[in-house]
Design a protein around this motif. Structure first.
Motif, mmCIF file in Angstrom:
data_model
loop_
_atom_site.group_PDB
_atom_site.id
_atom_site.type_symbol
_atom_site.label_atom_id
_atom_site.label_comp_id
_atom_site.label_asym_id
_atom_site.label_seq_id
_atom_site.Cartn_x
_atom_site.Cartn_y
_atom_site.Cartn_z
ATOM 1 N N MET A 1 0.845 -1.190 0.000
ATOM 2 C CA MET A 1 0.000 0.000 0.000
ATOM 3 C C MET A 1 0.884 1.245 0.000
ATOM 4 N N ARG A 2 0.707 2.075 -1.031
ATOM 5 C CA ARG A 2 1.475 3.310 -1.109
ATOM 6 C C ARG A 2 0.853 4.383 -0.220
ATOM 7 N N LEU A 3 1.644 5.386 0.109
ATOM 8 C CA LEU A 3 1.160 6.492 0.920
ATOM 9 C C LEU A 3 1.128 7.771 0.097
ATOM 10 N N GLY A 4 0.108 8.573 0.335
ATOM 11 C CA GLY A 4 0.000 9.883 -0.264
ATOM 12 C C GLY A 4 -0.291 10.908 0.816
ATOM 13 N N LEU A 5 -0.021 12.163 0.530
ATOM 14 C CA LEU A 5 -0.334 13.263 1.435
ATOM 15 C C LEU A 5 -1.467 14.073 0.831
ATOM 16 N N ALA A 6 -2.589 14.173 1.540
ATOM 17 C CA ALA A 6 -3.743 14.957 1.074
ATOM 18 C C ALA A 6 -3.745 16.298 1.808
ATOM 19 N N LEU A 7 -3.620 17.374 1.058
ATOM 20 C CA LEU A 7 -3.547 18.705 1.662
ATOM 21 C C LEU A 7 -4.890 19.427 1.658
ATOM 22 N N GLY A 8 -5.841 18.953 0.866
ATOM 23 C CA GLY A 8 -7.152 19.588 0.830
ATOM 24 C C GLY A 8 -7.106 20.944 0.149
ATOM 25 N N TYR A 9 -8.078 21.791 0.486
ATOM 26 C CA TYR A 9 -8.149 23.130 -0.091
ATOM 27 C C TYR A 9 -7.845 24.154 0.992
ATOM 28 N N TRP A 10 -7.583 25.385 0.566
ATOM 29 C CA TRP A 10 -7.292 26.446 1.524
ATOM 30 C C TRP A 10 -8.534 26.819 2.323
ATOM 31 N N GLY A 11 -8.306 27.390 3.500
ATOM 32 C CA GLY A 11 -9.371 28.014 4.251
ATOM 33 C C GLY A 11 -9.379 29.505 3.935
ATOM 34 N N ARG A 12 -9.164 30.325 4.944
ATOM 35 C CA ARG A 12 -9.169 31.781 4.770
ATOM 36 C C ARG A 12 -8.076 32.234 3.799
ATOM 37 N N GLY A 13 -6.969 31.525 3.775
ATOM 38 C CA GLY A 13 -5.856 31.873 2.890
ATOM 39 C C GLY A 13 -4.922 30.689 2.754
ATOM 40 N N PRO A 14 -3.817 30.874 2.040
ATOM 41 C CA PRO A 14 -2.891 29.757 1.834
ATOM 42 C C PRO A 14 -2.250 29.299 3.134
ATOM 43 N N ASN A 15 -2.092 27.994 3.254
ATOM 44 C CA ASN A 15 -1.446 27.418 4.422
ATOM 45 C C ASN A 15 0.057 27.381 4.183
ATOM 46 N N PRO A 16 0.847 28.107 4.984
ATOM 47 C CA PRO A 16 2.290 28.156 4.752
ATOM 48 C C PRO A 16 2.982 26.823 4.972
ATOM 49 N N GLU A 17 2.283 25.864 5.575
ATOM 50 C CA GLU A 17 2.885 24.555 5.848
ATOM 51 C C GLU A 17 2.733 23.570 4.698
ATOM 52 N N HIS A 18 1.942 23.892 3.696
ATOM 53 C CA HIS A 18 1.673 22.917 2.647
ATOM 54 C C HIS A 18 2.921 22.524 1.859
ATOM 55 N N VAL A 19 3.696 23.481 1.435
ATOM 56 C CA VAL A 19 4.913 23.143 0.685
ATOM 57 C C VAL A 19 5.920 22.407 1.571
ATOM 58 N N PRO A 20 6.205 22.873 2.804
ATOM 59 C CA PRO A 20 7.108 22.099 3.669
ATOM 60 C C PRO A 20 6.609 20.676 3.942
ATOM 61 N N LEU A 21 5.294 20.506 4.121
ATOM 62 C CA LEU A 21 4.760 19.160 4.344
ATOM 63 C C LEU A 21 4.933 18.285 3.108
ATOM 64 N N ALA A 22 4.710 18.869 1.933
ATOM 65 C CA ALA A 22 4.887 18.105 0.694
ATOM 66 C C ALA A 22 6.346 17.683 0.526
ATOM 67 N N ARG A 23 7.262 18.574 0.831
ATOM 68 C CA ARG A 23 8.688 18.250 0.711
ATOM 69 C C ARG A 23 9.095 17.186 1.729
ATOM 70 N N GLU A 24 8.534 17.261 2.922
ATOM 71 C CA GLU A 24 8.832 16.248 3.930
ATOM 72 C C GLU A 24 8.258 14.899 3.513
ATOM 73 N N ALA A 25 7.042 14.904 2.972
ATOM 74 C CA ALA A 25 6.448 13.651 2.498
ATOM 75 C C ALA A 25 7.314 13.043 1.402
ATOM 76 N N GLU A 26 7.807 13.855 0.502
ATOM 77 C CA GLU A 26 8.698 13.351 -0.551
ATOM 78 C C GLU A 26 9.953 12.744 0.060
ATOM 79 N N ARG A 27 10.524 13.409 1.052
ATOM 80 C CA ARG A 27 11.736 12.897 1.709
ATOM 81 C C ARG A 27 11.478 11.565 2.397
ATOM 82 N N LEU A 28 10.269 11.416 2.944
ATOM 83 C CA LEU A 28 9.917 10.192 3.672
ATOM 84 C C LEU A 28 9.527 9.045 2.743
ATOM 85 N N GLY A 29 9.467 9.300 1.462
ATOM 86 C CA GLY A 29 9.136 8.245 0.505
ATOM 87 C C GLY A 29 7.672 8.148 0.137
#
Length: 337
Positions: A1-29
């Motif tokens: 079973m592969r893993l994916g990261l689901a970030l969803g859509y923005w709320g009031r504005g862009p979430n500054p953690e989305h890009v760092p989380l995506a990069r961390e997910a990539e690092r983790l495989g």
């Protein structure tokens, strides 16, 4: 079973953690990262931004709303981002419901949703294959357009840009109803369930009976490593309260209908009623802990490890984690390795 990261859509504005989380997910495989849209941020722009800050992780839409764009426009987005990312694009599509389609996108909700979905996917596939001009004698997505106000001058066209992967860019559907899911196994490369309970395989068993080899089943699940399970389930219940109570009309809410099919009909109708009466906090608290728990992975590491086994035993090919923090992403990657 592969893993994916689901970030969803923005709320009031862009979430500054989305890009760092995506990069961390990539690092983790992690295999993929997914964005979404409803009636705020769009699905493709954040995904393009993430593509520019990553190198290998696949990029998916979960989901792009069909009513937001014509099928050729959606295919153009996918074709373009596939080139810019070096072949990492995965196109997830969703029909949404009448309240959003007519209230936000200003489009009529199709009287035959299965036909509309089938035609939409057909046109998208034609663009992404580029075997000839796009032509469809369709009821909802005719190409060329043949409606009563047509000029009659429309000409079948094929994309100027050549697809990077002709006919091989995966198309997935966020279907919920049994017939829609069954159709998804025939016309798409995969399915994006909104709720998935590994303890209730019978809910989807008949709909998935004819799924071909290699068919993707990629449900989203909130993942949270924490000591207090009940507290950790509150974000899950908040999401459910909104989707079941507010993401649809009282007479036609696909999310509430799905919860009912999963054995919680009385609770689903109560959540709807409370939410529509403006009693939103009560609606969230009315979501049964048991339901929130069975569609998520919440609690201490040992509890998540035990429950993860049931996700692996079924037809799930990709688990898309709605995870708020790097620690939860790390633990899930370690447990799934």
């Amino acid at each position: 079973m592969r893993l994916g990261l689901a970030l969803g859509y923005w709320g009031r504005g862009p979430n500054p953690e989305h890009v760092p989380l995506a990069r961390e997910a990539e690092r983790l495989g992690y295999d993929s990262v997914w964005t979404a849209e409803s009636w705020g941020s769009d699905v493709f722009t954040p995904l393009t931004w993430i593509a520019a800050h990553t190198t290998t992780i696949k990029l998916g839409t979960a989901v792009a709303q069909m009513a937001a764009r014509s099928p050729t426009t959606t295919a153009m987005h996918a074709l373009t981002l596939d080139h810019l990312s070096g072949g990492r694009m995965m196109l997830g599509l969703g029909l949404s419901g009448p309240q959003v389609v007519e209230g936000w996108y200003g489009r009529p909700f199709p009287k035959s949703p299965l036909t509309a979905t089938r035609e939409y996917v057909d046109v998208v596939r034609q663009v992404l294959r580029r075997e000839g001009p796009v032509e469809l004698a369709g009821r909802f997505h005719a190409h060329p357009y043949t409606g009563p106000d047509a000029t009659g001058l429309g000409k079948p066209l094929k994309p100027i840009t050549h697809p990077l992967r002709p006919g091989r860019l995966p198309v997935l559907l966020g279907a919920e109803g049994p017939r829609n899911i069954a159709q998804t196994t025939r016309i798409a490369d995969g399915w994006l369930p909104l709720y998935w309970s590994p303890t209730r395989p019978e809910v989807y068993e008949a709909s998935l009976a004819e799924a071909p080899d290699g068919f993707l089943v990629a449900p989203m699940a909130q993942v949270r490593v924490c000591d207090d399970v009940r507290e950790g389930l509150l974000p899950v219940k908040t999401m459910l309260g909104f989707y079941i109570g507010g993401m649809g009309h009282a007479r036609r809410n696909f999310h509430a209908d799905l919860m009912a099919r999963m054995g919680y009909e009385e609770e689903a109708r109560r959540i709807q009623r409370l939410f529509l009466e403006g009693r939103r906090e009560e609606a969230v608290l009315a979501v049964p802990d048991a339901f929130a728990d069975e569609i998520s992975l919440v609690g201490p590491r040992e509890r998540i490890a035990e429950r993860l086994e049931s996700w692996r035993k079924g037809p799930v090919t990709d688990l898309l984690a709605l995870s708020p923090d790097r620690e939860s992403l790390r633990v899930l990657a370690e447990l799934n390795s």
